[in-house]
Design a protein around this motif. Structure first.
Motif, PDB file in Angstrom:
ATOM      1  N   VAL A 107       1.811   8.231   7.503  1.00 35.04           N
ATOM      2  CA  VAL A 107       3.275   8.186   7.556  1.00 35.04           C
ATOM      3  C   VAL A 107       3.855   8.472   6.181  1.00 35.04           C
ATOM      4  N   GLN A 108       3.248   7.912   5.141  1.00 33.20           N
ATOM      5  CA  GLN A 108       3.744   8.118   3.779  1.00 33.20           C
ATOM      6  C   GLN A 108       3.747   9.601   3.424  1.00 33.20           C
ATOM      7  N   ARG A 109       2.751  10.331   3.893  1.00 38.79           N
ATOM      8  CA  ARG A 109       2.686  11.779   3.611  1.00 38.79           C
ATOM      9  C   ARG A 109       3.704  12.531   4.457  1.00 38.79           C
ATOM     10  N   SER A 110       3.751  12.204   5.750  1.00 39.87           N
ATOM     11  CA  SER A 110       4.674  12.849   6.693  1.00 39.87           C
ATOM     12  C   SER A 110       4.483  12.188   8.050  1.00 39.87           C
ATOM     13  N   GLY A 111       5.558  11.959   8.744  1.00 45.77           N
ATOM     14  CA  GLY A 111       5.429  11.403  10.083  1.00 45.77           C
ATOM     15  C   GLY A 111       4.523  12.250  10.965  1.00 45.77           C
ATOM     16  N   ARG A 112       4.548  13.537  10.753  1.00 40.62           N
ATOM     17  CA  ARG A 112       3.721  14.449  11.546  1.00 40.62           C
ATOM     18  C   ARG A 112       2.249  14.379  11.162  1.00 40.62           C
ATOM     19  N   ALA A 113       1.926  13.704  10.072  1.00 36.78           N
ATOM     20  CA  ALA A 113       0.528  13.536   9.681  1.00 36.78           C
ATOM     21  C   ALA A 113      -0.164  12.455  10.507  1.00 36.78           C
ATOM     22  N   VAL A 114       0.605  11.697  11.281  1.00 38.44           N
ATOM     23  CA  VAL A 114       0.020  10.690  12.174  1.00 38.44           C
ATOM     24  C   VAL A 114      -0.526  11.441  13.390  1.00 38.44           C
ATOM     25  N   THR A 115      -1.841  11.484  13.475  1.00 41.04           N
ATOM     26  CA  THR A 115      -2.491  12.255  14.536  1.00 41.04           C
ATOM     27  C   THR A 115      -2.941  11.346  15.680  1.00 41.04           C
ATOM     28  N   HIS A 135       3.186   0.556  16.403  1.00 42.61           N
ATOM     29  CA  HIS A 135       4.628   0.786  16.204  1.00 42.61           C
ATOM     30  C   HIS A 135       5.097   0.162  14.907  1.00 42.61           C
ATOM     31  N   ASP A 136       4.770  -1.111  14.706  1.00 45.59           N
ATOM     32  CA  ASP A 136       5.267  -1.819  13.530  1.00 45.59           C
ATOM     33  C   ASP A 136       4.670  -1.257  12.241  1.00 45.59           C
ATOM     34  N   THR A 137       3.424  -0.824  12.289  1.00 45.44           N
ATOM     35  CA  THR A 137       2.817  -0.202  11.108  1.00 45.44           C
ATOM     36  C   THR A 137       3.570   1.068  10.731  1.00 45.44           C
ATOM     37  N   VAL A 138       3.860   1.908  11.713  1.00 47.71           N
ATOM     38  CA  VAL A 138       4.601   3.138  11.444  1.00 47.71           C
ATOM     39  C   VAL A 138       5.985   2.808  10.899  1.00 47.71           C
ATOM     40  N   LEU A 139       6.653   1.825  11.489  1.00 43.96           N
ATOM     41  CA  LEU A 139       8.003   1.483  11.028  1.00 43.96           C
ATOM     42  C   LEU A 139       7.984   0.838   9.647  1.00 43.96           C
ATOM     43  N   TYR A 168       0.829  -1.208   0.000  1.00 46.65           N
ATOM     44  CA  TYR A 168       0.000   0.000   0.000  1.00 46.65           C
ATOM     45  C   TYR A 168       0.865   1.261   0.000  1.00 46.65           C
ATOM     46  N   VAL A 169       1.830   1.313   0.899  1.00 47.56           N
ATOM     47  CA  VAL A 169       2.719   2.481   0.973  1.00 47.56           C
ATOM     48  C   VAL A 169       3.525   2.623  -0.316  1.00 47.56           C
ATOM     49  N   SER A 170       4.028   1.506  -0.839  1.00 43.02           N
ATOM     50  CA  SER A 170       4.802   1.550  -2.083  1.00 43.02           C
ATOM     51  C   SER A 170       3.946   2.050  -3.242  1.00 43.02           C
ATOM     52  N   GLY A 171       2.667   1.687  -3.251  1.00 44.79           N
ATOM     53  CA  GLY A 171       1.756   2.202  -4.267  1.00 44.79           C
ATOM     54  C   GLY A 171       1.539   3.699  -4.127  1.00 44.79           C
ATOM     55  N   LEU A 172       1.364   4.162  -2.887  1.00 48.40           N
ATOM     56  CA  LEU A 172       1.212   5.605  -2.667  1.00 48.40           C
ATOM     57  C   LEU A 172       2.453   6.358  -3.132  1.00 48.40           C
ATOM     58  N   ASN A 173       3.623   5.736  -2.962  1.00 46.44           N
ATOM     59  CA  ASN A 173       4.876   6.355  -3.397  1.00 46.44           C
ATOM     60  C   ASN A 173       5.149   6.148  -4.889  1.00 46.44           C
ATOM     61  N   GLU A 174       4.268   5.432  -5.576  1.00 43.39           N
ATOM     62  CA  GLU A 174       4.398   5.155  -7.007  1.00 43.39           C
ATOM     63  C   GLU A 174       5.705   4.440  -7.342  1.00 43.39           C
ATOM     64  N   LYS A 229      -7.901  -1.591   8.491  1.00 35.67           N
ATOM     65  CA  LYS A 229      -8.231  -0.311   7.850  1.00 35.67           C
ATOM     66  C   LYS A 229      -7.622   0.848   8.635  1.00 35.67           C
ATOM     67  N   ALA A 230      -7.745   0.794   9.956  1.00 39.10           N
ATOM     68  CA  ALA A 230      -7.194   1.862  10.801  1.00 39.10           C
ATOM     69  C   ALA A 230      -5.669   1.899  10.710  1.00 39.10           C
ATOM     70  N   LEU A 231      -5.046   0.731  10.660  1.00 38.23           N
ATOM     71  CA  LEU A 231      -3.589   0.690  10.534  1.00 38.23           C
ATOM     72  C   LEU A 231      -3.138   1.200   9.171  1.00 38.23           C
ATOM     73  N   LEU A 232      -3.887   0.899   8.123  1.00 39.71           N
ATOM     74  CA  LEU A 232      -3.555   1.419   6.794  1.00 39.71           C
ATOM     75  C   LEU A 232      -3.711   2.939   6.748  1.00 39.71           C
ATOM     76  N   ALA A 233      -4.675   3.471   7.489  1.00 40.14           N
ATOM     77  CA  ALA A 233      -4.821   4.931   7.556  1.00 40.14           C
ATOM     78  C   ALA A 233      -3.576   5.542   8.208  1.00 40.14           C
ATOM     79  N   ILE A 234      -3.056   4.888   9.221  1.00 43.80           N
ATOM     80  CA  ILE A 234      -1.817   5.358   9.852  1.00 43.80           C
ATOM     81  C   ILE A 234      -0.669   5.262   8.853  1.00 43.80           C
ATOM     82  N   ALA A 235      -0.565   4.144   8.153  1.00 49.17           N
ATOM     83  CA  ALA A 235       0.512   3.965   7.169  1.00 49.17           C
ATOM     84  C   ALA A 235       0.440   5.037   6.083  1.00 49.17           C
ATOM     85  N   GLY A 236      -0.760   5.351   5.630  1.00 47.24           N
ATOM     86  CA  GLY A 236      -0.929   6.402   4.627  1.00 47.24           C
ATOM     87  C   GLY A 236      -0.499   7.759   5.154  1.00 47.24           C
TER      88      GLY A 236
END
Length: 187
Positions: A107-115, A133-137, A52-58, A98-105
């Motif tokens: 992180v992909q935008r910016s670590g500070r986007a994790v609210t 933790h592992d999702t963020v990493l 998912y993250v790799s797809g967001l990063n194209e 789904k909630a973990l993927l929202a966190i991963a998304g």
């Protein structure tokens, strides 16, 4: 055509690992722990986060390879991977994922986007501190891996069969085998 002369025709990160094996070892060890180590998230779910993250990063190579790795380890296969990549909120996956993927998304935008709201949402769905933790990493590591692969202009095969073949190796032998010197892999 890669931006540097590699000593291998291997695609994506595999060619980079052959070029500089001393950096391959710790990177593969990290991938092994994050994607295949002990966890309450399945290997397929963790590979899905990476895809998912790799797809967001194209990042075509990482997205295609980790999509294949996830599909090989999820009962619903590639159909589910494609649904998640297209619309994680609407995909037929557990609310916690789904909630973990929202966190991963985020992180992909910016670590500070994790609210705090994203974290609380994941906790409400049953996510543990280790899973968060592992999702963020995983997301942060794949942002690095994606930039490594694309920053050096590596080759990404067009044929899905190439990724399926890589998936067989990763699913059965893991990432640590990829970091071993060639003479050890041949055994």
């Amino acid at each position: 055509m890669p931006h540097i002369s590699l000593n291998s025709d291997d695609p994506g990160i595999r060619g980079l690992f052959r070029f500089r094996p001393e950096t391959a070892l710790p990177l593969n060890q990290l991938a092994e722990v994050l994607l295949r180590g002990e966890s309450t998230l399945t290997r397929g779910e963790r590979e899905l986060i990476a895809a998912y993250v790799s797809g967001l990063n194209e990042c075509r190579f990482c997205c295609s390879s980790h999509s294949a790795f996830a599909a090989a380890q999820l009962p619903e296969g590639m159909e589910l991977v494609e649904q998640v990549r297209a619309d994680p909120a609407g995909a037929p996956i557990p609310a916690k994922l789904k909630a973990l993927l929202a966190i991963a998304g985020a992180v992909q935008r910016s670590g500070r986007a994790v609210t705090e709201d994203l974290i609380l949402s994941a906790r409400r769905e049953g996510a543990t501190d280790v899973e968060i933790h592992d999702t963020v990493l995983i997301a942060a590591a794949f942002c690095m891996f994606n930039r490594y692969v694309d920053g050096l202009g590596t080759f990404a095969p067009d044929d899905p069969a190439a990724y399926a073949a890589m998936a067989e190796v990763i699913v059965t032998a893991g990432y640590a085998r990829e970091a071993a010197p060639a003479e050890q892999r041949a055994r």
